[in-house]
Motif scaffolding. Structure first.
Motif, PDB file in Angstrom:
ATOM      1  N   ARG A 103      -9.352 -10.714   8.145  1.00  0.00           N
ATOM      2  CA  ARG A 103     -10.537 -10.367   7.352  1.00  0.00           C
ATOM      3  C   ARG A 103     -10.252  -9.272   6.331  1.00  0.00           C
ATOM      4  NH1 ARG A 103     -14.994  -9.351  11.771  1.00  0.00           N
ATOM      5  NH2 ARG A 103     -16.222  -8.985   9.909  1.00  0.00           N
ATOM      6  N   LEU A 104      -9.087  -8.651   6.436  1.00  0.00           N
ATOM      7  CA  LEU A 104      -8.719  -7.592   5.496  1.00  0.00           C
ATOM      8  C   LEU A 104      -8.236  -8.204   4.184  1.00  0.00           C
ATOM      9  CD1 LEU A 104      -6.658  -5.243   7.854  1.00  0.00           C
ATOM     10  CD2 LEU A 104      -9.019  -4.919   7.093  1.00  0.00           C
ATOM     11  N   PRO A 105      -8.494  -7.533   3.060  1.00  0.00           N
ATOM     12  CA  PRO A 105      -8.020  -8.077   1.778  1.00  0.00           C
ATOM     13  C   PRO A 105      -6.493  -8.228   1.718  1.00  0.00           C
ATOM     14  CG  PRO A 105      -9.346  -6.083   1.455  1.00  0.00           C
ATOM     15  CD  PRO A 105      -9.230  -6.304   2.918  1.00  0.00           C
ATOM     16  N   ARG A 106      -5.782  -7.241   2.243  1.00  0.00           N
ATOM     17  CA  ARG A 106      -4.318  -7.299   2.299  1.00  0.00           C
ATOM     18  C   ARG A 106      -3.876  -6.715   3.634  1.00  0.00           C
ATOM     19  NH1 ARG A 106      -4.025  -4.782  -3.297  1.00  0.00           N
ATOM     20  NH2 ARG A 106      -3.821  -2.960  -2.003  1.00  0.00           N
ATOM     21  N   SER A 173     -13.503  -2.482  10.700  1.00  0.00           N
ATOM     22  CA  SER A 173     -14.433  -3.598  10.535  1.00  0.00           C
ATOM     23  C   SER A 173     -15.881  -3.102  10.541  1.00  0.00           C
ATOM     24  CB  SER A 173     -14.214  -4.616  11.653  1.00  0.00           C
ATOM     25  OG  SER A 173     -15.103  -5.687  11.531  1.00  0.00           O
ATOM     26  N   SER A 176     -16.612  -1.053   7.337  1.00  0.00           N
ATOM     27  CA  SER A 176     -16.696  -1.825   6.087  1.00  0.00           C
ATOM     28  C   SER A 176     -18.002  -2.610   5.957  1.00  0.00           C
ATOM     29  CB  SER A 176     -15.505  -2.773   5.971  1.00  0.00           C
ATOM     30  OG  SER A 176     -15.610  -3.808   6.926  1.00  0.00           O
TER      31      SER A 176
END
Length: 177
Positions: A103-106, A173, A176
């Motif tokens: 789920r993290l962008p990178r 998580s 964010s």
């Protein structure tokens, strides 16, 4: 990030992770109840004390103490259930790391390595269990006490890093959202 657990479809990941975590918790509770039987005079550390006995004389003393209390069958059952537990906890921790990291962008590559390392911990746990079983079945003899202890230490370290990673990812998580 690339990891074998990413074959689980995104819509099913939460259910898969929860099922694995709940299964691992259920087995942990069962093992904990057996550990209560294993604890007593001469075996105050329960199964973990046995894993780390490290020397023939100390391991045999623990085996003798369990035998005197009639706990040897419980020890054998605990070692058997632990084979299911090692598959459950390692895959549960790996899945939670992989699914949260996805789920993290990178996502850093290190997260995939930490997740995969949980299966290394499971392998160490299996070897440790074999060594403990050999001592239970045939008495404490070299090299089994050392093998058990040398497998237990890195196993716990790898699992600790995995659990810490889960906590950090869960915190990220929640933050964010």
């Amino acid at each position: 990030m690339d990891h074998p657990l990413l074959v689980v479809p995104p819509g099913a990941r939460l259910r898969v992770a929860l099922a694995l975590v709940l299964f691992a918790i259920a087995l942990s509770v069962w093992l904990g109840s057996m550990d209560e039987v294993l604890r007593g005079p001469g075996t105050e550390g329960g199964i973990v004390g046995y894993e780390f006995c490290g020397e023939v004389a100390r391991c045999q003393a623990q085996l003798d103490a369990m035998e005197a209390r009639g706990a040897s069958t419980t020890l054998a059952m605990s070692l058997g259930v632990d084979y299911a537990f090692l598959l459950a906890y390692s895959t549960a921790i790996a899945a939670v790391i992989v699914f949260l990291a996805a789920r993290l962008p990178r996502a850093p590559r290190a997260l995939a390595a930490i997740a995969s390392a949980q299966w290394i911990a499971a392998g160490l746990d299996a070897i440790e269990n074999y060594a403990l079983w050999r001592m239970l079945a045939g008495g404490a003899r070299d090299p089994w006490p050392a093998i058990a202890a040398w497998c237990a230490a890195p196993k716990f370290a790898i699992v600790a890093v995995g659990l810490l990673t889960v906590l950090v990812l869960l915190g990220m998580s929640v933050r964010s959202r």
